[in-house]
Design a protein around this motif. Sequence first.
Motif, PDB file in Angstrom:
ATOM      1  N   LYS A  40      -3.261  59.001  20.315  1.00  0.00           N
ATOM      2  CA  LYS A  40      -2.350  58.733  21.344  1.00  0.00           C
ATOM      3  C   LYS A  40      -2.952  57.835  22.358  1.00  0.00           C
ATOM      4  O   LYS A  40      -1.914  57.388  23.129  1.00  0.00           O
ATOM      5  CB  LYS A  40      -2.083  60.152  22.050  1.00  0.00           C
ATOM      6  CG  LYS A  40      -1.367  61.089  21.276  1.00  0.00           C
ATOM      7  CD  LYS A  40      -1.024  62.346  22.247  1.00  0.00           C
ATOM      8  CE  LYS A  40      -0.119  63.273  21.200  1.00  0.00           C
ATOM      9  NZ  LYS A  40      -0.067  64.530  22.168  1.00  0.00           N
ATOM     10  N   PHE A  41      -3.986  57.199  22.127  1.00  0.00           N
ATOM     11  CA  PHE A  41      -4.673  56.307  23.057  1.00  0.00           C
ATOM     12  C   PHE A  41      -4.267  54.807  22.687  1.00  0.00           C
ATOM     13  O   PHE A  41      -4.155  54.534  21.503  1.00  0.00           O
ATOM     14  CB  PHE A  41      -6.297  56.323  22.676  1.00  0.00           C
ATOM     15  CG  PHE A  41      -7.175  55.745  23.777  1.00  0.00           C
ATOM     16  CD1 PHE A  41      -7.312  56.196  25.147  1.00  0.00           C
ATOM     17  CD2 PHE A  41      -7.357  54.176  23.530  1.00  0.00           C
ATOM     18  CE1 PHE A  41      -7.953  55.320  26.196  1.00  0.00           C
ATOM     19  CE2 PHE A  41      -7.960  53.559  24.344  1.00  0.00           C
ATOM     20  CZ  PHE A  41      -8.536  54.050  25.580  1.00  0.00           C
ATOM     21  N   ARG A  42      -3.957  54.225  23.890  1.00  0.00           N
ATOM     22  CA  ARG A  42      -3.449  52.535  23.738  1.00  0.00           C
ATOM     23  C   ARG A  42      -4.170  51.847  24.639  1.00  0.00           C
ATOM     24  O   ARG A  42      -4.484  52.280  25.854  1.00  0.00           O
ATOM     25  CB  ARG A  42      -1.841  52.768  24.109  1.00  0.00           C
ATOM     26  CG  ARG A  42      -1.302  51.381  24.242  1.00  0.00           C
ATOM     27  CD  ARG A  42      -0.038  51.612  24.336  1.00  0.00           C
ATOM     28  NE  ARG A  42       0.485  52.283  25.345  1.00  0.00           N
ATOM     29  CZ  ARG A  42       1.646  52.642  25.535  1.00  0.00           C
ATOM     30  NH1 ARG A  42       2.617  52.286  24.606  1.00  0.00           N
ATOM     31  NH2 ARG A  42       2.195  53.276  26.347  1.00  0.00           N
ATOM     32  N   TYR A  43      -4.530  50.846  24.069  1.00  0.00           N
ATOM     33  CA  TYR A  43      -5.249  49.839  25.135  1.00  0.00           C
ATOM     34  C   TYR A  43      -4.937  48.315  24.801  1.00  0.00           C
ATOM     35  O   TYR A  43      -5.200  47.891  23.678  1.00  0.00           O
ATOM     36  CB  TYR A  43      -6.887  50.172  24.877  1.00  0.00           C
ATOM     37  CG  TYR A  43      -7.898  49.297  25.818  1.00  0.00           C
ATOM     38  CD1 TYR A  43      -8.327  49.873  27.105  1.00  0.00           C
ATOM     39  CD2 TYR A  43      -8.223  47.778  25.662  1.00  0.00           C
ATOM     40  CE1 TYR A  43      -8.875  49.145  28.045  1.00  0.00           C
ATOM     41  CE2 TYR A  43      -9.034  47.390  26.451  1.00  0.00           C
ATOM     42  CZ  TYR A  43      -9.420  47.821  27.816  1.00  0.00           C
ATOM     43  OH  TYR A  43     -10.230  47.094  28.393  1.00  0.00           O
ATOM     44  N   LEU A  44      -4.577  47.827  25.947  1.00  0.00           N
ATOM     45  CA  LEU A  44      -4.162  46.297  25.748  1.00  0.00           C
ATOM     46  C   LEU A  44      -5.571  45.381  25.883  1.00  0.00           C
ATOM     47  O   LEU A  44      -6.014  45.480  27.191  1.00  0.00           O
ATOM     48  CB  LEU A  44      -3.035  45.798  26.798  1.00  0.00           C
ATOM     49  CG  LEU A  44      -2.555  44.714  26.760  1.00  0.00           C
ATOM     50  CD1 LEU A  44      -1.936  44.165  25.667  1.00  0.00           C
ATOM     51  CD2 LEU A  44      -1.485  44.334  27.939  1.00  0.00           C
ATOM     52  N   LEU A  45      -6.023  44.700  25.245  1.00  0.00           N
ATOM     53  CA  LEU A  45      -7.143  43.722  25.371  1.00  0.00           C
ATOM     54  C   LEU A  45      -7.008  42.827  26.564  1.00  0.00           C
ATOM     55  O   LEU A  45      -5.915  42.171  26.475  1.00  0.00           O
ATOM     56  CB  LEU A  45      -7.622  43.314  23.961  1.00  0.00           C
ATOM     57  CG  LEU A  45      -8.264  44.313  22.955  1.00  0.00           C
ATOM     58  CD1 LEU A  45      -8.780  43.507  21.866  1.00  0.00           C
ATOM     59  CD2 LEU A  45      -9.298  45.034  23.638  1.00  0.00           C
ATOM     60  N   ASN A  46      -7.970  42.725  27.388  1.00  0.00           N
ATOM     61  CA  ASN A  46      -8.034  41.558  28.161  1.00  0.00           C
ATOM     62  C   ASN A  46      -8.305  40.067  27.551  1.00  0.00           C
ATOM     63  O   ASN A  46      -8.963  40.226  26.504  1.00  0.00           O
ATOM     64  CB  ASN A  46      -9.020  41.865  29.297  1.00  0.00           C
ATOM     65  CG  ASN A  46      -8.758  43.218  30.288  1.00  0.00           C
ATOM     66  OD1 ASN A  46      -7.943  42.884  30.992  1.00  0.00           O
ATOM     67  ND2 ASN A  46      -9.478  44.233  29.951  1.00  0.00           N
TER      68      ASN A  46
END
Length: 356
Positions: free
Chosen positions: A138-144
């Motif tokens: 369920k984890f979501r991360y938008l890379l910088n």
Amino acid sequence: MKKLTNRKKILEYIFEIISPGSKLREAVGRIQEAKLGALIVLGNPEELKDVMGGGFELNAEYSPQRVYELSKMDGAIILSEDIETIYGANIQLQPNYNIETDESGTRHQAAHRIAQQKGNLVITVSERRNKITVYLGKFRYLLNDIGGLFTKASQAITALEKYSVNIEKIRTNLSILEYDNTVMLFDVIECFRMYGLFFRMSEELKEYMSELGTEGRLIKIQYEEIMLNKNESFEALIRDYQKGCVKIEKIVNKVKNLTKEDLLDDEKILNLLGYDINVINLDEKIEPRGYGLLNNISKITKKDKETLIKEFSGVQSILAASVQEVTELKGISKFKALHISKALRRIKNKTALDRE
């Protein structure tokens, strides 16, 4: 796929896979430069076969160029978790469409659902926005982007340096009060709070450095210089003023998880140190055990410090101890006792100068 639930551990795993300098980031970088889109799933095809359709099997050795070329097709690319093998490409993913997702694009919706349904690490490169999004469960991360990340890391380094300077100032003031035997609980709280803010910023910076990967080498050097001896001096502060027998490591870990609001709450800090605010006043005088004082003396062991504190129990008693009294302690030679006595005099003189 190992199951991770802690945000910090999840990010460490993600950055290990896709931070600059990693094998996969090189491929993703090429896809971004070409302004293409991609959907990459890490996992075993046997475990994914119920959500896979079409495409073709490769079982080819991984290379960034191959992944880049395969991204020119619409379907997903399946890679091994160790990024050594390209299992297949142009694969149509068929997740359970009843799984909720707030993503808008077809590629991102499929990635989000697959990650939740199968628990795999899924990476998307947006063709329109040129952004990298990583999903794990369920984890979501938008890379910088690297430029923005450098800016954030530089700002965090500046803030960390300011906190470090403030710690030195407040520590010096606390040392003066310790020598005068006029430390109040309020003074300890203020020092503890400054360490808490310092470590909070440190945790934020560590996240930026992990995401920067090999690009963050210079920032990491600066970080290590600022962090020098900070953990040891904070642990000494806790040992000096802690009430109770909670393990130091447990308190330190709790401090690093406190929010800024928590750190501004005197009661929360007192609770961590083992005090009950209902039965103690902040202006109550309190004497340190001597860990912070003895930490300033070189060439004495942890065992020596424990011996001195057990025997003299408090800064004032340690300062008043004669060379003969120290020599009589088990494991401390006359030479070491003289060294301790001279060091204490130097520290006292330095503190007197700081007072001025």
